[in-house]
Design an enzyme around this catalytic site. Structure first.
Site, PDB file in Angstrom:
ATOM      1  N   ALA A 191       0.836  -1.211   0.000  1.00 37.47           N
ATOM      2  CA  ALA A 191       0.000   0.000   0.000  1.00 37.47           C
ATOM      3  C   ALA A 191       0.871   1.261   0.000  1.00 37.47           C
ATOM      4  CB  ALA A 191      -0.924  -0.005   1.211  1.00 37.47           C
TER       5      ALA A 191
ATOM      6  N   SER B 258       9.241   0.990   8.600  1.00 35.19           N
ATOM      7  CA  SER B 258      10.009   0.415   9.685  1.00 35.19           C
ATOM      8  C   SER B 258      10.493  -0.984   9.319  1.00 35.19           C
ATOM      9  CB  SER B 258       9.113   0.347  10.925  1.00 35.19           C
ATOM     10  OG  SER B 258       9.637  -0.556  11.850  1.00 35.19           O
TER      11      SER B 258
ATOM     12  N   VAL C 158       2.359 -11.016   1.648  1.00 38.78           N
ATOM     13  CA  VAL C 158       1.584 -11.885   0.748  1.00 38.78           C
ATOM     14  C   VAL C 158       0.743 -10.957  -0.126  1.00 38.78           C
ATOM     15  CG1 VAL C 158       1.449 -14.065   1.996  1.00 38.78           C
ATOM     16  CG2 VAL C 158      -0.048 -12.187   2.651  1.00 38.78           C
TER      17      VAL C 158
ATOM     18  N   ALA D  36      -1.954 -12.232  -6.163  1.00 39.59           N
ATOM     19  CA  ALA D  36      -2.899 -12.320  -7.276  1.00 39.59           C
ATOM     20  C   ALA D  36      -3.671 -11.021  -7.395  1.00 39.59           C
ATOM     21  CB  ALA D  36      -3.868 -13.473  -7.044  1.00 39.59           C
TER      22      ALA D  36
ATOM     23  N   LYS E  76      -2.701 -13.724 -15.610  1.00 42.91           N
ATOM     24  CA  LYS E  76      -3.822 -14.368 -14.931  1.00 42.91           C
ATOM     25  C   LYS E  76      -5.113 -14.116 -15.729  1.00 42.91           C
ATOM     26  CE  LYS E  76      -6.595 -14.044 -10.698  1.00 42.91           C
ATOM     27  NZ  LYS E  76      -6.785 -13.420  -9.394  1.00 42.91           N
TER      28      LYS E  76
ATOM     29  N   PRO F  82     -13.696 -16.773 -14.959  1.00 45.75           N
ATOM     30  CA  PRO F  82     -12.731 -16.201 -15.896  1.00 45.75           C
ATOM     31  C   PRO F  82     -12.921 -14.690 -16.000  1.00 45.75           C
ATOM     32  CG  PRO F  82     -14.453 -17.471 -17.050  1.00 45.75           C
ATOM     33  CD  PRO F  82     -14.898 -17.294 -15.628  1.00 45.75           C
TER      34      PRO F  82
ATOM     35  N   VAL G 194       7.603   4.754  13.849  1.00 47.10           N
ATOM     36  CA  VAL G 194       6.838   5.852  14.441  1.00 47.10           C
ATOM     37  C   VAL G 194       6.464   5.436  15.861  1.00 47.10           C
ATOM     38  CG1 VAL G 194       4.722   7.230  14.297  1.00 47.10           C
ATOM     39  CG2 VAL G 194       5.911   6.538  12.192  1.00 47.10           C
TER      40      VAL G 194
ATOM     41  N   LEU H 237      -4.380  -2.479   4.265  1.00 52.02           N
ATOM     42  CA  LEU H 237      -4.962  -3.273   5.347  1.00 52.02           C
ATOM     43  C   LEU H 237      -5.456  -2.401   6.504  1.00 52.02           C
ATOM     44  CD1 LEU H 237      -2.341  -6.164   5.226  1.00 52.02           C
ATOM     45  CD2 LEU H 237      -4.689  -6.220   4.353  1.00 52.02           C
TER      46      LEU H 237
ATOM     47  N   ILE I 206      -5.356  -5.585  -3.289  1.00 50.76           N
ATOM     48  CA  ILE I 206      -4.489  -4.647  -4.011  1.00 50.76           C
ATOM     49  C   ILE I 206      -5.369  -3.729  -4.861  1.00 50.76           C
ATOM     50  CG2 ILE I 206      -2.718  -4.484  -5.822  1.00 50.76           C
ATOM     51  CD1 ILE I 206      -1.405  -6.975  -4.510  1.00 50.76           C
TER      52      ILE I 206
HETATM   53  C1  LIG Z   1      -3.343 -14.342   3.790  1.00 48.29           C
HETATM   54  C2  LIG Z   1      -3.399 -13.154   2.891  1.00 48.29           C
HETATM   55  C3  LIG Z   1      -3.381 -13.329   1.510  1.00 48.29           C
HETATM   56  C4  LIG Z   1      -3.479 -12.229   0.659  1.00 48.29           C
HETATM   57  N1  LIG Z   1      -3.520 -12.410  -0.702  1.00 48.29           N
HETATM   58  C5  LIG Z   1      -3.763 -11.352  -1.503  1.00 48.29           C
HETATM   59  C6  LIG Z   1      -3.886 -11.499  -2.912  1.00 48.29           C
HETATM   60  O1  LIG Z   1      -3.734 -12.583  -3.474  1.00 48.29           O
HETATM   61  N2  LIG Z   1      -4.175 -10.406  -3.635  1.00 48.29           N
HETATM   62  C7  LIG Z   1      -4.331  -9.170  -3.087  1.00 48.29           C
HETATM   63  O2  LIG Z   1      -4.642  -8.215  -3.792  1.00 48.29           O
HETATM   64  N3  LIG Z   1      -4.135  -8.993  -1.766  1.00 48.29           N
HETATM   65  C8  LIG Z   1      -3.883 -10.054  -0.977  1.00 48.29           C
HETATM   66  N4  LIG Z   1      -3.702  -9.847   0.372  1.00 48.29           N
HETATM   67  C9  LIG Z   1      -3.693  -8.485   0.895  1.00 48.29           C
HETATM   68  C10 LIG Z   1      -2.338  -7.842   0.665  1.00 48.29           C
HETATM   69  O3  LIG Z   1      -1.329  -8.604   1.263  1.00 48.29           O
HETATM   70  C11 LIG Z   1      -2.331  -6.436   1.250  1.00 48.29           C
HETATM   71  O4  LIG Z   1      -3.427  -5.723   0.776  1.00 48.29           O
HETATM   72  C12 LIG Z   1      -1.087  -5.693   0.835  1.00 48.29           C
HETATM   73  O5  LIG Z   1       0.045  -6.417   1.112  1.00 48.29           O
HETATM   74  C13 LIG Z   1      -1.033  -4.348   1.501  1.00 48.29           C
HETATM   75  O6  LIG Z   1      -0.585  -4.443   2.800  1.00 48.29           O
HETATM   76  P1  LIG Z   1      -0.237  -3.080   3.548  1.00 48.29           P
HETATM   77  O7  LIG Z   1       0.792  -2.367   2.768  1.00 48.29           O
HETATM   78  O8  LIG Z   1      -1.524  -2.388   3.830  1.00 48.29           O
HETATM   79  O9  LIG Z   1       0.311  -3.572   4.954  1.00 48.29           O
HETATM   80  P2  LIG Z   1       1.742  -4.212   5.379  1.00 48.29           P
HETATM   81  O10 LIG Z   1       2.319  -5.072   4.328  1.00 48.29           O
HETATM   82  O11 LIG Z   1       1.506  -4.825   6.721  1.00 48.29           O
HETATM   83  O12 LIG Z   1       2.682  -2.969   5.549  1.00 48.29           O
HETATM   84  C14 LIG Z   1       2.643  -2.152   6.703  1.00 48.29           C
HETATM   85  C15 LIG Z   1       3.803  -1.201   6.673  1.00 48.29           C
HETATM   86  O13 LIG Z   1       3.657  -0.294   7.754  1.00 48.29           O
HETATM   87  C16 LIG Z   1       4.877  -0.210   8.430  1.00 48.29           C
HETATM   88  N5  LIG Z   1       4.624   0.159   9.818  1.00 48.29           N
HETATM   89  C17 LIG Z   1       3.727  -0.375  10.684  1.00 48.29           C
HETATM   90  N6  LIG Z   1       3.798   0.230  11.879  1.00 48.29           N
HETATM   91  C18 LIG Z   1       4.756   1.178  11.759  1.00 48.29           C
HETATM   92  C19 LIG Z   1       5.313   2.138  12.645  1.00 48.29           C
HETATM   93  N7  LIG Z   1       4.925   2.232  13.918  1.00 48.29           N
HETATM   94  N8  LIG Z   1       6.294   2.932  12.188  1.00 48.29           N
HETATM   95  C20 LIG Z   1       6.727   2.863  10.907  1.00 48.29           C
HETATM   96  N9  LIG Z   1       6.229   1.976  10.011  1.00 48.29           N
HETATM   97  C21 LIG Z   1       5.266   1.156  10.454  1.00 48.29           C
HETATM   98  C22 LIG Z   1       5.504  -1.583   8.286  1.00 48.29           C
HETATM   99  O14 LIG Z   1       6.877  -1.546   8.511  1.00 48.29           O
HETATM  100  C23 LIG Z   1       5.156  -1.866   6.836  1.00 48.29           C
HETATM  101  O15 LIG Z   1       6.106  -1.251   6.008  1.00 48.29           O
HETATM  102  C24 LIG Z   1      -3.567 -10.936   1.220  1.00 48.29           C
HETATM  103  C25 LIG Z   1      -3.520 -10.751   2.596  1.00 48.29           C
HETATM  104  C26 LIG Z   1      -3.438 -11.848   3.440  1.00 48.29           C
HETATM  105  C27 LIG Z   1      -3.417 -11.634   4.920  1.00 48.29           C
END
Ligand SMILES: Cc1cc2nc3c(=O)[nH]c(=O)nc-3n(C[C@H](O)[C@H](O)[C@H](O)COP(=O)(O)OP(=O)(O)OC[C@H]3O[C@@H](n4cnc5c(N)ncnc54)[C@H](O)[C@@H]3O)c2cc1C
Length: 506
Positions: A17, A41, A49, A52, A80, A98, A187, A335, A348
Site C-alpha cells: 500500500a 520500519s 503476501v 494475485a 492471470k 474467468p 513511528v 490493510l 491490491i
Molecule cells: C493471507 C493473505 C493473503 C493475501 N492475498 C492477496 C492477494 O492474493 N491479492 C491481493 O490483492 N491482496 C492479498 N492480500 C492483501 C495484501 O497482502 C495487502 O493488501 C497488501 O500487502 C497491503 O498491505 P499493507 O501495505 O496495507 O500492509 P503491510 O504489508 O503490513 O505494511 C505495513 C507497513 O507499515 C509499516 N509500519 C507499521 N507500523 C509502523 C510504525 N509504527 N512505524 C513505521 N512503520 C510502520 C511496516 O513496517 C510496513 O512497512 C492478502 C492478505 C493476506 C493476509
C-alpha cells in the site's frame, strides 16, 4: 488540481500500500507541488503476501508509467485469466471465474440470456465453451485482448500474479526516482493538533520528528493513525466472512506456470495456489476455531505440488472495514482501511481504488469534510458490493455435514445479496444496482459455478427462431476453439519478455 493547502504529504508504511501510494501520487503530482515522504520500519516488516490481482491493475500500472514487460520481469510475474474454484460447491466439482466476458450482447440481450434460452431447450454445451479466457486458461495458453469487436479476442481480459515483495521494491525505485523521500524508522507516537484534532506530526523512536499537512496510513492491520490516533472504528464482518487466519508457504514450481489462480475448498477454509515464474505461492486461509495451526500447516504442506521453499508463515486477520477510512487529515489505504479476505484477489485493487478516488477528491485543506464525506461513501459502497460477492462463494454450497460449510450455508446473509440470488434464480438476470467492480460476467460465472440454476431467461431472446440461434452458437463455439488453438502457450509470453507480441493489443 485546484488550489490546495496540502503541499507536504507523509505516507506511513512501506508495504504494497505504501509504495503504491508513493509511486502513484508522485506520478500525478510534480515534486514542486507536493513533497512526498515514506516512513517505513524495517523492525516491523510487511505482510508480504498478495500475489494475485484483477484486471484494473493495468490501469494503475499505466497511470504510474510502468512498462509491462519490465514489470513482469522485475516481479517474477505471470499472466492471470481467472480463478479456478475446486470443491466449493461440493467435493469433486470445479468451475472457473474467468475474466472478460463470454460474448458480446446480441440484439439488446446479454449473451448468456441467449445461451439460457438454448439450454432450456436442451442445448448441451456449457457457457464456459463460449468464454475465451476460460478456454485459453484450461489449455494453458494466453493472448492479449483485441480492440476489434469482430474477433472473440475482444472478450479477453487479464491480470497478473506477482511476488508482492518484489512489486513493492519495483514501485519504490519508481517513487524514489521521482523525488519521494524515504525515512527508515519506527513511528513511536502520532501527535494531534490541540485545536482541530488533525495530525500535526509523527514522533519517531530515534528522536526525529516528521511534519506534514496530510498523512496516508499504510501501517497495515495496526492502523496506527486512523485507528490508534484518530479512533476510527473497525467494523467486524467475520459473522459473514469467518476466516481469520492464514498459513502461507512458497514451493518449487514443477510444471509450466498456469495463467490462473486455484482456490480449493478445504474443511476449515480454502487453499490458494499461484504460479509465478520462479516459484509457486501457496496458502491455507482458515477459521481458527475449527482447526489448529499445526493441522492447517499439515494440510497445506500435504497439498503442495512441489517441495516447500521455506517454513510455513502464519498470519492473523479480522475481515471487515474501517467505518471511516478517511478522517481529518488522514487517509487509510491498504490493510489499515480493511480486509475482506483474499478469495477474489481484491485487496491490491482496493489500494488502487482508494488512491484514485483520493486523487479525484484531493483535499483542499487539512480538514476538508465535503471531499472526505464523498470519499467515504464511495468506498463504503464498493466494499459492500465486493463483500456480498465473497459471501456468496461461501454461502452457496452443498457440502452438507461439514461444520464450516453448514455454518455459512445457513447463516443470515445481507438483503442485498439475497435479492441478487433471487433475481438470478427467477430470471437469469445478473445486472445489479451499483455494480462497479464485479459486473454481470463476474456474477454470472460465480452464480452458475456455485450451482444457482435460473428458472427463466430474458424474453427478448424469444424473438429469434430457435434454430437460427442454435446454429449461430455452434458456429461461435467452433470459432472459439480454433482461435484458442491458434494462441501460444502461456509460458511463451514469459520466457523472453521482449518477444511479447504487441500486435492486436487493446
Ligand atoms: C493471507 C493473505 C493473503 C493475501 N492475498 C492477496 C492477494 O492474493 N491479492 C491481493 O490483492 N491482496 C492479498 N492480500 C492483501 C495484501 O497482502 C495487502 O493488501 C497488501 O500487502 C497491503 O498491505 P499493507 O501495505 O496495507 O500492509 P503491510 O504489508 O503490513 O505494511 C505495513 C507497513 O507499515 C509499516 N509500519 C507499521 N507500523 C509502523 C510504525 N509504527 N512505524 C513505521 N512503520 C510502520 C511496516 O513496517 C510496513 O512497512 C492478502 C492478505 C493476506 C493476509
Amino acid at each position: 488540481m485546484s488550489a490546495s493547502t496540502i503541499t507536504r504529504l507523509v505516507i506511513v508504511g512501506g508495504g504494497t500500500a505504501g509504495w503504491m501510494a508513493a509511486a502513484f501520487l508522485s506520478s500525478l503530482f510534480p515534486a514542486r507541488q507536493l513533497t512526498l515522504t515514506v516512513v517505513e520500519s524495517a523492525e516491523i516488516g510487511i505482510v508480504g503476501v498478495g500475489e494475485a490481482t484483477i484486471p484494473p491493475i493495468q490501469v494503475f500500472n499505466k497511470a504510474v508509467g510502468i512498462d509491462e514487460a519490465e514489470f513482469l520481469r522485475a516481479t517474477e510475474g505471470t499472466y492471470k485469466l481467472g480463478i479456478e474454484f475446486v470443491d466449493w460447491l461440493r467435493p469433486g466439482h470445479r468451475y472457473m471465474h474467468p475474466f472478460g466476458q463470454p460474448g458480446q450482447p446480441i440484439n439488446g440481450a446479454s449473451f448468456h440470456a441467449w445461451w439460457l434460452r438454448l439450454k432450456a431447450e436442451g442445448y448441451p454445451h456449457p457457457l464456459s465453451d463460449f468464454w475465451l479466457s476460460e478456454v485459453l486458461a484450461r489449455k494453458n495458453r494466453f493472448d492479449f485482448p483485441s480492440s476489434d469487436p469482430r474477433t472473440p479476442k475482444s472478450t479477453l481480459s487479464y491480470a497478473y500474479h506477482f511476488d508482492a515483495g518484489l512489486y513493492g521494491q519495483f514501485l519504490r525505485r519508481i517513487a524514489e526516482s521521482r523525488g519521494v523521500r524515504r525515512i527508515e524508522a519506527t513511528v513511536g507516537a502520532v501527535a494531534l493538533d490541540g485545536t482541530d484534532g488533525t495530525v500535526s506530526h509523527l514522533d519517531l523512536t530515534d528522536g526525529r520528528r516528521v511534519e506534514g499537512d496530510f498523512f496516508i496510513d499504510c501501517t497495515g492491520f495496526r492502523g496506527l493513525l486512523i485507528g490508534d490516533a484518530l479512533g476510527r472504528e473497525y467494523e467486524d464482518w467475520s459473522h459473514y466472512l469467518p476466516a481469520n487466519r492464514a498459513v502461507a508457504v512458497p514451493s518449487e514450481r514443477v510444471a509450466p506456470p498456469v495463467p490462473y489462480t486455484t482456490a480449493t475448498a478445504r474443511t476449515a477454509g480454502w487453499q490458494w495456489r499461484i504460479n509465478l515464474r520462479h516459484r509457486t505461492g501457496n496458502g491455507y486461509v482458515y477459521v481458527d476455531d475449527l482447526i489448529s495451526d499445526d493441522e492447517a500447516a499439515g494440510t497445506l504442506l500435504a497439498n503442495l505440488d512441489g517441495a516447500p521453499l521455506a517454513d510455513p508463515r502464519f498470519l492473523r486477520f479480522t475481515t471487515g472495514r474501517r467505518r471511516q477510512a478517511r478522517h481529518k487529515n488522514v487517509l487509510a489505504v491498504g490493510l489499515s482501511s480493511g480486509f475482506l479476505e483474499p478469495l477474489e484477489s481484491t485487496s491490491i485493487h482496493f489500494i488502487q481504488h482508494a488512491l484514485m478516488k483520493f486523487a479525484a477528491t484531493f483535499p483542499l485543506a487539512k480538514d476538508d469534510p465535503v471531499s472526505t464525506g464523498i470519499y467515504n461513501r464511495i468506498m463504503a459502497e464498493e466494499l459492500e458490493q465486493v463483500r456480498d460477492f465473497l459471501i456468496f462463494h461461501y454461502h452457496a454450497n452443498d457440502r452438507v455435514g461439514e461444520p464450516l460449510w453448514d455454518r455459512v450455508r445457513t447463516m443470515p446473509i445481507p438483503d442485498s445479496l439475497a435479492e441478487k440470488m433471487a433475481l438470478f434464480r427467477a430470471r437469469g438476470f445478473a445486472i445489479f444496482p451499483n455494480q462497479t467492480l464485479f459486473q454481470e460476467p463476474n456474477w454470472l460465472a460465480v452464480l452458475l459455478g456455485q450451482g444457482v440454476e435460473p428458472r427463466g431467461y430474458d424474453p427478448l431472446t424469444d424473438v429469434a427462431p430457435l434454430q437460427e440461434v442454435r446454429s449461430g452458437f455452434d458456429a461461435m463455439r467452433r470459432t472459439i476453439q480454433q482461435v484458442a488453438e491458434g494462441c501460444r502457450p502461456h509460458e511463451a509470453f514469459l520466457g523472453d519478455a521482449s518477444a511479447t507480441p504487441l500486435r492486436g493489443r487493446a
